[in-house]
Design an enzyme around this catalytic site. Structure first.
Site, mmCIF file in Angstrom:
data_model
loop_
_atom_site.group_PDB
_atom_site.id
_atom_site.type_symbol
_atom_site.label_atom_id
_atom_site.label_comp_id
_atom_site.label_asym_id
_atom_site.label_seq_id
_atom_site.Cartn_x
_atom_site.Cartn_y
_atom_site.Cartn_z
ATOM 1 N N HIS B 103 56.277 73.716 53.333
ATOM 2 C CA HIS B 103 56.073 72.529 54.161
ATOM 3 C C HIS B 103 56.097 71.308 53.263
ATOM 4 C CE1 HIS B 103 52.900 69.541 55.464
ATOM 5 N NE2 HIS B 103 53.772 69.439 56.433
ATOM 6 N N ASN B 105 56.165 66.719 53.576
ATOM 7 C CA ASN B 105 56.044 65.560 54.452
ATOM 8 C C ASN B 105 55.970 64.309 53.589
ATOM 9 O OD1 ASN B 105 53.312 63.961 55.991
ATOM 10 N ND2 ASN B 105 55.333 64.032 56.931
ATOM 11 N N GLY B 255 51.275 62.147 73.092
ATOM 12 C CA GLY B 255 52.528 62.141 73.837
ATOM 13 C C GLY B 255 53.769 62.127 72.963
ATOM 14 N N ARG B 257 56.964 64.003 70.837
ATOM 15 C CA ARG B 257 57.966 64.950 71.351
ATOM 16 C C ARG B 257 57.553 66.369 70.971
ATOM 17 N NH1 ARG B 257 63.249 67.084 69.576
ATOM 18 N NH2 ARG B 257 64.549 67.367 71.424
#
Lengths: 297, 297
Positions: B103, B105, B255, B257
């Site tokens: 992972h 980011n 909210g 995706r």
């Protein structure tokens, strides 16, 4: 308020459910007793039976020095009081994708149990998560829920059905977890004895609702396609339980017994980016027709 | 502060990572552009390649009218201010259980971007989640992390390594998610230009750390036992991301995706009640030796 006999009634609920599901599965549940500084429990689990791929029916009885605020949103005056909680919680994951996953829970909560006037309430319910929908199963499930409620008060089913639809909802998917059933909490309107009788009726109602569905679906043939769809949809179950379910999150955060809490996780699960079933297929009908707000009885 | 050129640099990071991983996998990533009222994104995903079972490298650029309090724990005075955020986030799940899941980011956050003095910071890192441990892989992973940090400041690696160990931790399992790497947030000590250069170095460092491990492990033979263990351990990955990961939970609740956020979910996962690998096995060594607090370089 006799908590010792209440506990015996919850343990008897666990026994009856394991007995009935074990008979349907032709395999007994295995018992695992545990104790921790929070309390004691009896976890009864099964795996790879004739019908059930994985299942857990968990009894626990815990005590605490201070009720966490999260447990008492509706009763803020009780935060910080000593408490006692007992209950039975179960999740059943069958092999056959035509048999839905089912969940049931009954519990008794008592705040300030040593005082002259302890505050108590019961909670619980049951709900069904199909992978393939059948109108007669949905109707039968909700009819069983309504029948058991109507034996106490005809106002209960509509209220607890709506509450269930609201609770088992995946906001990030804009999708209900399943076709609902009953959900109730903070309930003491019937008085202590009748509330325990109601809780027993919920447990029996769960069996009356679920066992005929197992019987009807267990011999239906299925192949890789149906199994892949079941594994994919089980991802939603994981998402709900880990992101939204208050019992799961509270349990994990408060140092509950992880393996007993996460026995609810499905045995085999898959995730696939932007997967959509073919329009018009039975898989697509699950969300377009069955997982929609609906009155089934 | 030139946010247009900053964005181009993040998009270039995504391109370089997809290019390098696509070459290792002998299959290109598929691109999915999306836009919503929150912003825009480019999701690049792969599935069933030669090496990668599932992978997603996601770019997004979002703007908001009011910074949520959760995003500004360290800077409460910024809550409610308009903000802009951009970044690249990736999770890679290989087929071969001897290749760890990885992972990474990198992100830039700007509060009050239209004001004379916007507040900004960068964050990110990378971490490795093996199913079977190899000392040389762990050492190489951490050496790559240290080397890239030392190019900027030798104080960074020890601090960001410790932060990573603290963050990627499953409290309910009393277990780290993997063997760590780097994690940083609220970081602007190097100034804007050098901070973006640091973020680019983190992305390059991720490739330098991961690609040689893929090369070393991709031809190792494995069977059902290793695959079953990988699927079981991937359950921990799901538990971490859905119960603890701030980006995932914030994304789902605000909210974002859903399919882009949950591309991090492993492709095939299993849960098994109270499973324990045999004492002395390579599987048992994962938790007893590799998933322990340790200095690898």
């Amino acid at each position: 308020m006799d908590l010792i006999s209440a506990r015996a009634r919850f343990e008897a609920i666990q026994d009856r459910i394991c007995q009935a599901l074990g008979e349907a599965d032709n395999q007994s549940f295995v018992t695992d007793q545990w104790s921790s500084k929070l309390g004691v429990g009896k976890s009864r689990v099964t795996a790879s039976g004739e019908v059930l791929e994985k299942g857990g029916v968990m009894f626990s009885h815990v005590k605490g020095a201070a009720l966490p605020p999260a447990a008492t949103v509706k009763r803020p005056q009780l935060a910080g009081k000593p408490f006692e909680a007992m209950g039975v919680s179960l999740v059943i994951h069958p092999h056959n994708p035509y048999i839905p996953t089912s969940h049931a829970n009954v519990r008794l909560f008592v705040a300030d149990p040593e005082s002259d006037q302890p505050t108590w309430w019961v909670g619980g319910g049951f709900d069904l998560t199909p992978y393939y929908g059948f109108d007669e199963d949905c109707q039968h499930w909700h009819q069983s829920a309504k029948d058991l409620c109507d034996g106490f008060d005809t106002k209960l089913y509509p209220e607890f059905k709506r509450w269930c639809d609201e609770y088992f909802y995946l906001k990030h998917r804009d999708e209900p977890r399943g076709i609902g059933g009953l959900f109730f909490d903070d309930f003491n309107a019937l008085g202590f004895e009748q509330s325990l009788a109601f809780v027993e009726a919920v447990a029996q109602g769960y069996l009356d609702a679920y066992l005929p569905i197992i019987e009807r679906r267990k011999d239906m043939g299925y192949g890789e396609r149906e199994k892949a769809w079941q594994k994919y949809r089980r991802g939603r179950y994981v998402e709900f339980n880990l992101v939204y379910d208050r019992g799961t999150i509270f349990g994990l955060q408060s140092g509950g017994r992880t393996e007993s809490i996460l026995v609810s996780m499905p045995p085999e699960v898959s995730w696939s980016y932007c997967y959509e079933p073919e329009a018009g297929s039975p898989e697509a009908k699950l969300t377009s027709y069955y997982l929609q707000p609906r009155e089934w009885v």
